[in-house]
Structures are given as structure tokens and as C-alpha cells.
Design a protein around this motif. Structure first.
Motif, PDB file in Angstrom:
ATOM      1  N   UNK A   9       0.771  -1.094   0.023  1.00 42.98           N
ATOM      2  CA  UNK A   9      -0.009   0.087  -0.082  1.00 42.98           C
ATOM      3  C   UNK A   9       1.024   1.210  -0.105  1.00 42.98           C
ATOM      4  N   UNK A  10       2.078   1.068   0.231  1.00 38.18           N
ATOM      5  CA  UNK A  10       2.722   2.199   0.412  1.00 38.18           C
ATOM      6  C   UNK A  10       3.897   2.551  -0.954  1.00 38.18           C
ATOM      7  N   UNK A  11       4.191   3.771  -1.282  1.00 41.07           N
ATOM      8  CA  UNK A  11       5.052   3.929  -2.394  1.00 41.07           C
ATOM      9  C   UNK A  11       6.273   4.691  -1.811  1.00 41.07           C
ATOM     10  N   UNK A  12       6.197   5.255  -0.275  1.00 42.68           N
ATOM     11  CA  UNK A  12       7.248   5.766   0.292  1.00 42.68           C
ATOM     12  C   UNK A  12       6.911   5.783   1.690  1.00 42.68           C
ATOM     13  N   UNK A  13       7.629   5.640   2.838  1.00 39.24           N
ATOM     14  CA  UNK A  13       7.297   5.801   4.186  1.00 39.24           C
ATOM     15  C   UNK A  13       8.500   6.643   4.690  1.00 39.24           C
ATOM     16  N   UNK A  14       7.937   7.847   4.870  1.00 35.05           N
ATOM     17  CA  UNK A  14       8.785   8.898   5.537  1.00 35.05           C
ATOM     18  C   UNK A  14       8.819   8.799   7.218  1.00 35.05           C
ATOM     19  N   UNK A  15       9.926   9.039   7.738  1.00 34.98           N
ATOM     20  CA  UNK A  15       9.925   9.376   8.952  1.00 34.98           C
ATOM     21  C   UNK A  15       9.770  10.676   9.579  1.00 34.98           C
ATOM     22  N   UNK A  16       8.794  11.014  10.329  1.00 37.17           N
ATOM     23  CA  UNK A  16       8.579  12.451  10.772  1.00 37.17           C
ATOM     24  C   UNK A  16       8.659  12.408  12.372  1.00 37.17           C
ATOM     25  N   UNK A  17       8.637  13.686  12.800  1.00 39.22           N
ATOM     26  CA  UNK A  17       8.761  13.868  14.161  1.00 39.22           C
ATOM     27  C   UNK A  17       7.871  15.152  14.612  1.00 39.22           C
ATOM     28  N   UNK A  18       7.238  15.201  15.827  1.00 38.19           N
ATOM     29  CA  UNK A  18       6.351  16.318  16.312  1.00 38.19           C
ATOM     30  C   UNK A  18       7.536  17.359  16.278  1.00 38.19           C
TER      31      UNK A  18
END
Length: 216
Positions: free
Chosen positions: A117-126
Motif C-alpha cells: 500500500x506504500x510507495x514511500x514511508x517517511x520518518x517524521x517527528x513532532x
């Protein structure tokens, strides 16, 4: 892939004589902080441009290979230029101008990756846990893990990305933002919230912030 080609103009004057990836934080080059996140056996490629021989000499014996850019190609162009170094399939990319406190972000990305289901998975942070970063963020993170443009979370320079759409861009120099926008339009750009702390070491004053975050 570790991005290490930029001129590091915001880090001047420290980058007048050495590339930003070799600036030290807590006794270790930024590039080594990035390399420490990789797993033994990973095929690691580092792009170079500014003061490239210094980066290449630093990496000697590390097991990482380098790919030189005659002109700066930005993130999208740089990744596409390096693709012949990788087997076909998704690639992990990592910026070399940050330090982390907490679990290994690349291990978390691997565990959360769902290619169906993903073409990219980005790490994010508050934003409150993003040291050295100004602004309200880059992406909103939905309850279903999908990203949208706008405030909410900060992209921390680590991702897993399918590379097929890189070949659809005609320009030689381009940002991965073009690829992300395509994925956003198809609801296939996802985010993973990083549970620790992260420091963007993009300017000289950020070095002290990073050391304080690391407790050194």
C-alpha cells in the motif's frame, strides 16, 4: 543511500575547508552518525560533490561506496544518478546532517514498511522533539498513516522509497518533493512517527543543541 553532496552553506565558516558531513558532533563526524544507523550487510552508497576527495578518504575501509556528482543534482536527481549502484527495488535514503536520540530510525522504517500500500514511508517527528528546526512542520500525519502537505510533523530525512517514478522526471536536477507529490495524489505517501528526539545540524549553533540532546 546517504546524501552527502551539498555545499553546506548554512554551516559556514565551518564548511569553508571541509564538507558538512565531516563536521564533528560529540567527537564523531556527522557522516559517521548516519553510517551507525545502517545494518551490517547493507549496500551503502554515499553521493559526493563538494570537497569529494575528503569524503571519499573518510569512507575508506568503511564498506560504503561513493558516487560523484559533477553538478549538484538535488535529492531526486542524486538518487536517480546513484540507482545503478543498487539492486532493483525500494531504497532507503538518509540525510547526513542530523543526529538522533532514541531507537534506530532505519530499523523502525524497515519494520513499518508495507509495500503493498506504500510507495514511500517517511520518518517524521513532532516539532517539539525536533531540535534545531524552525517552523510548524512539513506534513500532517493522518490516523491511517497517510501524509498530507502542511503543518504538523517535521520530515527528519529518513525514508524508504520505491524508485520507479524517478524515471518519469525529465529534468536532470530535481527534488524528491516532485516524487512525493505524485505519491500524495495517489494516496500512497505514508509517514511513521519517530518516538525519540532528532536534531537538524544545519548551522554552527546547532552543534551545541545536538550535544545537549545527546547529553555530552
Amino acid at each position: 543511500m546517504i546524501f552527502a553532496a551539498g555545499r553546506g552553506t548554512r554551516m559556514a565558516p565551518l564548511t569553508d575547508t571541509r564538507p558538512k558531513p565531516l563536521i564533528e558532533v560529540a567527537g564523531q563526524a556527522l557522516l559517521d552518525h548516519a553510517l551507525a544507523l545502517t545494518t551490517p550487510g547493507d549496500q551503502v552508497v554515499v553521493n559526493t560533490h563538494y570537497l569529494a576527495p575528503m569524503v571519499e578518504a573518510h569512507l575508506n575501509g568503511s564498506g560504503a561506496s561513493t558516487v560523484f556528482e559533477e553538478v549538484l543534482l538535488e535529492t531526486g536527481g542524486g538518487l536517480r544518478h546513484a540507482l545503478p549502484q543498487f539492486p532493483k527495488g525500494p531504497v532507503i535514503t538518509l540525510n547526513s546532517d542530523a543526529v538522533w536520540q532514541g531507537p534506530n530510525v532505519l530499523e523502525l522504517l524497515r519494520a513499518a514498511w508495507q509495500p503493498d500500500k506504500m510507495d514511500a514511508l517517511l520518518a517524521v517527528i513532532e516539532p517539539e522533539r525536533a531540535m534545531g528546526h524552525r517552523g510548524a512542520g512539513d506534513f500532517g500525519l493522518g490516523a491511517d498513516g497517510r501524509l498530507r502537505r502542511g503543518p504538523g510533523t517535521v520530515y527528519v530525512g529518513a525514508q524508504i522509497l520505491k524508485t520507479d517514478s524517478l524515471e518519469l522526471v525529465k529534468d536532470e536536477v530535481f527534488s524528491l518533493n516532485l516524487i512525493w507529490d505524485r505519491m500524495l495524489s495517489e494516496d500512497r505517501l505514508y509517514g511513521m512517527s519517530y518516538p525519540g528526539k532528532w536534531c537538524d545540524v544545519g548551522q554552527p549553533e546547532s552543534i551545541a543543541l545536538a550535544k545537549d540532546m545527546l547529553g555530552v
